[in-house]
Design an enzyme around this catalytic site. Structure first.
Site, PDB file in Angstrom:
ATOM      1  N   SER A   7      38.967  33.310  31.170  1.00  0.00           N
ATOM      2  CA  SER A   7      38.195  34.454  31.661  1.00  0.00           C
ATOM      3  C   SER A   7      36.737  34.036  31.807  1.00  0.00           C
ATOM      4  CB  SER A   7      38.291  35.612  30.668  1.00  0.00           C
ATOM      5  OG  SER A   7      37.231  36.523  30.909  1.00  0.00           O
ATOM      6  N   HIS A  32      41.122  34.043  35.181  1.00  0.00           N
ATOM      7  CA  HIS A  32      41.126  35.485  34.905  1.00  0.00           C
ATOM      8  C   HIS A  32      39.778  36.096  35.279  1.00  0.00           C
ATOM      9  CE1 HIS A  32      42.739  38.959  32.669  1.00  0.00           C
ATOM     10  NE2 HIS A  32      41.498  39.148  32.246  1.00  0.00           N
ATOM     11  N   ASP A  34      37.561  39.558  35.458  1.00  0.00           N
ATOM     12  CA  ASP A  34      37.465  40.909  34.900  1.00  0.00           C
ATOM     13  C   ASP A  34      36.533  41.778  35.736  1.00  0.00           C
ATOM     14  OD1 ASP A  34      39.012  40.738  32.376  1.00  0.00           O
ATOM     15  OD2 ASP A  34      37.568  39.163  31.911  1.00  0.00           O
ATOM     16  N   MET A  36      34.874  45.299  36.313  1.00  0.00           N
ATOM     17  CA  MET A  36      34.556  46.516  35.536  1.00  0.00           C
ATOM     18  C   MET A  36      33.606  47.408  36.326  1.00  0.00           C
ATOM     19  SD  MET A  36      33.794  44.802  31.874  1.00  0.00           S
ATOM     20  CE  MET A  36      34.889  43.571  31.172  1.00  0.00           C
ATOM     21  N   HIS A  65      41.921  41.214  36.889  1.00  0.00           N
ATOM     22  CA  HIS A  65      42.142  42.293  35.922  1.00  0.00           C
ATOM     23  C   HIS A  65      41.189  43.434  36.276  1.00  0.00           C
ATOM     24  CE1 HIS A  65      41.691  43.498  31.348  1.00  0.00           C
ATOM     25  NE2 HIS A  65      42.214  44.470  32.077  1.00  0.00           N
ATOM     26  N   MET A  67      39.477  46.743  35.768  1.00  0.00           N
ATOM     27  CA  MET A  67      39.157  47.776  34.774  1.00  0.00           C
ATOM     28  C   MET A  67      38.295  48.798  35.496  1.00  0.00           C
ATOM     29  SD  MET A  67      38.478  45.290  31.538  1.00  0.00           S
ATOM     30  CE  MET A  67      38.397  43.839  32.569  1.00  0.00           C
ATOM     31  N   MET A 135      46.317  44.362  26.073  1.00  0.00           N
ATOM     32  CA  MET A 135      44.939  44.157  25.609  1.00  0.00           C
ATOM     33  C   MET A 135      44.915  44.100  24.086  1.00  0.00           C
ATOM     34  SD  MET A 135      42.959  43.886  28.228  1.00  0.00           S
ATOM     35  CE  MET A 135      41.435  43.814  27.291  1.00  0.00           C
ATOM     36  N   ASP A 173      45.143  39.470  26.119  1.00  0.00           N
ATOM     37  CA  ASP A 173      43.734  39.354  26.525  1.00  0.00           C
ATOM     38  C   ASP A 173      42.828  39.994  25.478  1.00  0.00           C
ATOM     39  OD1 ASP A 173      41.312  39.279  27.890  1.00  0.00           O
ATOM     40  OD2 ASP A 173      41.932  40.652  29.484  1.00  0.00           O
TER      41      ASP A 173
END
Ligand code: DX5
Ligand code: ZN
Length: 216
Positions: A7, A32, A34, A36, A65, A67, A135, A173
């Site tokens: 990540s 990975h 992320d 957000m 991923h 979010m 998670m 994760d």
């Protein structure tokens, strides 16, 4: 063999091109990313323009991923840059439709659950998911401590996928390091997301190799 998905959340973004080459050489399996939005989680990270740049600089498959709130609004755009595309069960999208839409773009689908979600709630969707992401921290920030309650969730999901004869990747994760990685693999994880443990390591290549050898 266990798969490693580094990540980049805690990486130095201006050094990222070099880090990506190191991760490729070390045998990382995917990358990975992320995303957000400051609404679904209390943090804002990066979005499509940054992912498009990363994609130009790496041969690693991209494991995105999301979010973000109501992710179904953005599936088409993210599917264009993803190899694996995951969203949260709790984020307010129609779950089956969104998983089907991802697969319709020829992208691997991933359904993600937060620490307080009972894994049995997502049993109805297992056939539509190529991967389930459990998670092991509250989503939003890198560098948090692993929550051992994630291990039981992995066991439950592994048992159910075996029972149904499904070939689903189980990704974990949050808070993964040398010790927690072993616990997660023993509980059924097949893909480890590793952020701060890897990017703070003296030697990223050695660290990737150490993690990959866990289930040898
Ligand atoms: C947290 C993110 C994680 C994070 C993991 O919301 O989903 O991917 O970057 O970082 P570490 O490995 O430091 O817990
Ligand atoms: Zn993540």
């Amino acid at each position: 063999m266990i798969k490693i998905s580094p990540s980049v959340l805690t990486a130095d973004f201006l050094e990222l091109a070099a880090s990506l080459k190191e991760l490729e050489a070390a045998g990382a399996d995917m990358l990975h990313l992320d995303v957000m939005d400051g609404i679904f989680v209390p943090n804002i990270s990066f979005g499509l323009p940054v992912i498009r740049s990363i994609k130009k600089h790496t041969s690693l498959p991209l494991d995105v991923h999301l979010m973000i709130d109501r992710p179904h609004r953005y599936i088409k755009e993210f599917a264009e840059v993803s190899d694996w595309l995951g969203f949260h069960y709790e984020a307010g999208s129609p779950v089956a439709e969104t998983l089907k839409e991802i697969k319709g773009f020829g992208v691997k689908s991933c359904l993600t659950i937060k620490p307080k979600t009972d894994p049995r709630e997502i049993f109805p969707y297992l056939e539509l998911a190529d991967m389930i992401l459990v998670m092991s921290v509250e989503p939003g920030f890198g560098g948090q401590t692993f929550m051992p309650s994630a291990l039981e969730k992995l066991r439950i999901l592994k048992a159910e996928s075996i029972k149904r004869g499904l070939d689903i990747e189980l990704e974990i994760d949050g808070g993964i390091n040398g010790q927690t990685a072993r616990l997660a693999v023993d509980a059924g994880a097949t893909v480890l997301v590793v952020g701060s443990y890897l990017f703070n390591a003296q030697n990223m290549q050695e660290t990737v190799k150490e993690l990959k050898s866990i289930d040898d």
